[in-house]
Design an enzyme around this catalytic site. Structure first.
Site, PDB file in Angstrom:
ATOM      1  N   HIS A 191      10.693  -5.771 -18.716  1.00  0.00           N
ATOM      2  CA  HIS A 191      10.199  -6.696 -19.737  1.00  0.00           C
ATOM      3  C   HIS A 191      10.202  -6.012 -21.105  1.00  0.00           C
ATOM      4  CE1 HIS A 191       8.711  -8.990 -16.266  1.00  0.00           C
ATOM      5  NE2 HIS A 191       8.698 -10.024 -17.084  1.00  0.00           N
TER       6      HIS A 191
ATOM      7  N   LYS B 246       4.731  -6.199 -23.477  1.00  0.00           N
ATOM      8  CA  LYS B 246       4.012  -6.641 -22.277  1.00  0.00           C
ATOM      9  C   LYS B 246       2.938  -5.627 -21.915  1.00  0.00           C
ATOM     10  CE  LYS B 246       4.681  -8.532 -17.630  1.00  0.00           C
ATOM     11  NZ  LYS B 246       3.796  -9.689 -17.923  1.00  0.00           N
TER      12      LYS B 246
END
Length: 267
Positions: free
Chosen positions: A155, A159
């Site tokens: 990600h 995040k």
């Protein structure tokens, strides 16, 4: 038309949800909520999402008129979950929840709230990811007894939780199919002299870099062959469109805790 409200309208997913609902043929955005102290209070939702003015301003949920709302979508932070759930229960409104990284207390609050209102809770609202979950279960059924199983996810740099809720969900369906407890068989990262791999474990590896929207691979590696099930998202609209689909599906459902497998008829 299904009238939707959004908790966390000023977040990354909140802004994309505004765009997704604006494009939907089955839903309309009737309210967009932020904290009362937010600098975004009073801003037009279209300006917030970068799609031009839409004639609806951002407000505080505690002062909102819930009579004009059918379903709520919540993509906020774990610490906001319990208050948001309490408000939805008080107002008797179904809620779609995409918040990940929940602790046990927050998961318990989710279960309690689902006794009073219908809730869809999923780690990922992408249709493709939910097909991957289904395929991972099938693959575990056939290969899980002998294959080494690893879950790799990536990600964007912003995040805050790891591994991702989706990676954990993949691990959970595999562990469930194999009759294992993920809390005892999961291995998170490896370093140093780890010794030989225990075939009963499920490994997790995490990448955080750049602007990766979301990538997940379930790897089943045996001697002589391996299967890799991979999903890559290129736009957050994928998740937002799935959440809107879940919201439309949830309207008029009985109280209970549902997930995207239910929404897509895969359960």
């Amino acid at each position: 038309m299904n009238k939707i409200a959004i908790f966390g309208a000023n977040g990354r997913m909140g802004r994309v949800l505004i765009e997704a609902i604006d494009q939907s043929q089955n839903a309309t955005l009737n309210a967009a909520f932020v904290r009362a102290s937010s600098s975004m209070m009073g801003v037009d939702v279209g300006e917030l999402a970068g799609i031009g003015q839409r004639g609806l301003t951002v407000t505080d949920a505690n002062s909102a008129d819930f009579s004009q709302i059918d379903i709520v979508i919540d993509f906020t932070l774990p610490e906001a979950l319990e208050a948001n759930l309490a408000l939805c229960v008080q107002q008797k409104k179904p809620v779609v929840i995409g918040t990940t990284g929940l602790n046990q207390q927050q998961k318990d609050a989710l279960q309690r709230a689902s006794q009073h209102i219908p809730i869809v809770f999923a780690a990922n609202y992408s249709i493709g990811v939910n097909l991957l979950l289904n395929l991972a279960r099938q693959t575990a059924r056939v290969m899980g007894g002998t294959a080494d199983i690893e879950i790799i996810e990536g990600h964007h740099r912003f995040k805050k939780d790891a591994p991702s809720g989706t990676a954990v969900a993949i691990g959970e369906v595999i562990a469930d199919e194999l009759g294992r407890d993920l809390s005892t068989c999961a291995v998170y990262g490896r370093e140093g002299d780890t010794g030989e791999r225990d075939q009963q474990t499920i490994g997790f590896a995490t990448v955080r870099a750049g602007d990766i929207v979301g990538e997940h691979t379930a790897l089943f590696a045996d001697i002589g062959e391996r299967i890799e099930l991979t999903h890559k998202a290129s736009s957050r609209l994928t998740f937002a469109n799935g959440a809107v689909k879940a919201a439309v599906w949830l309207k008029n459902k009985s109280p209970g805790l549902y997930d995207m497998q239910d929404v897509l008829g895969l359960a």
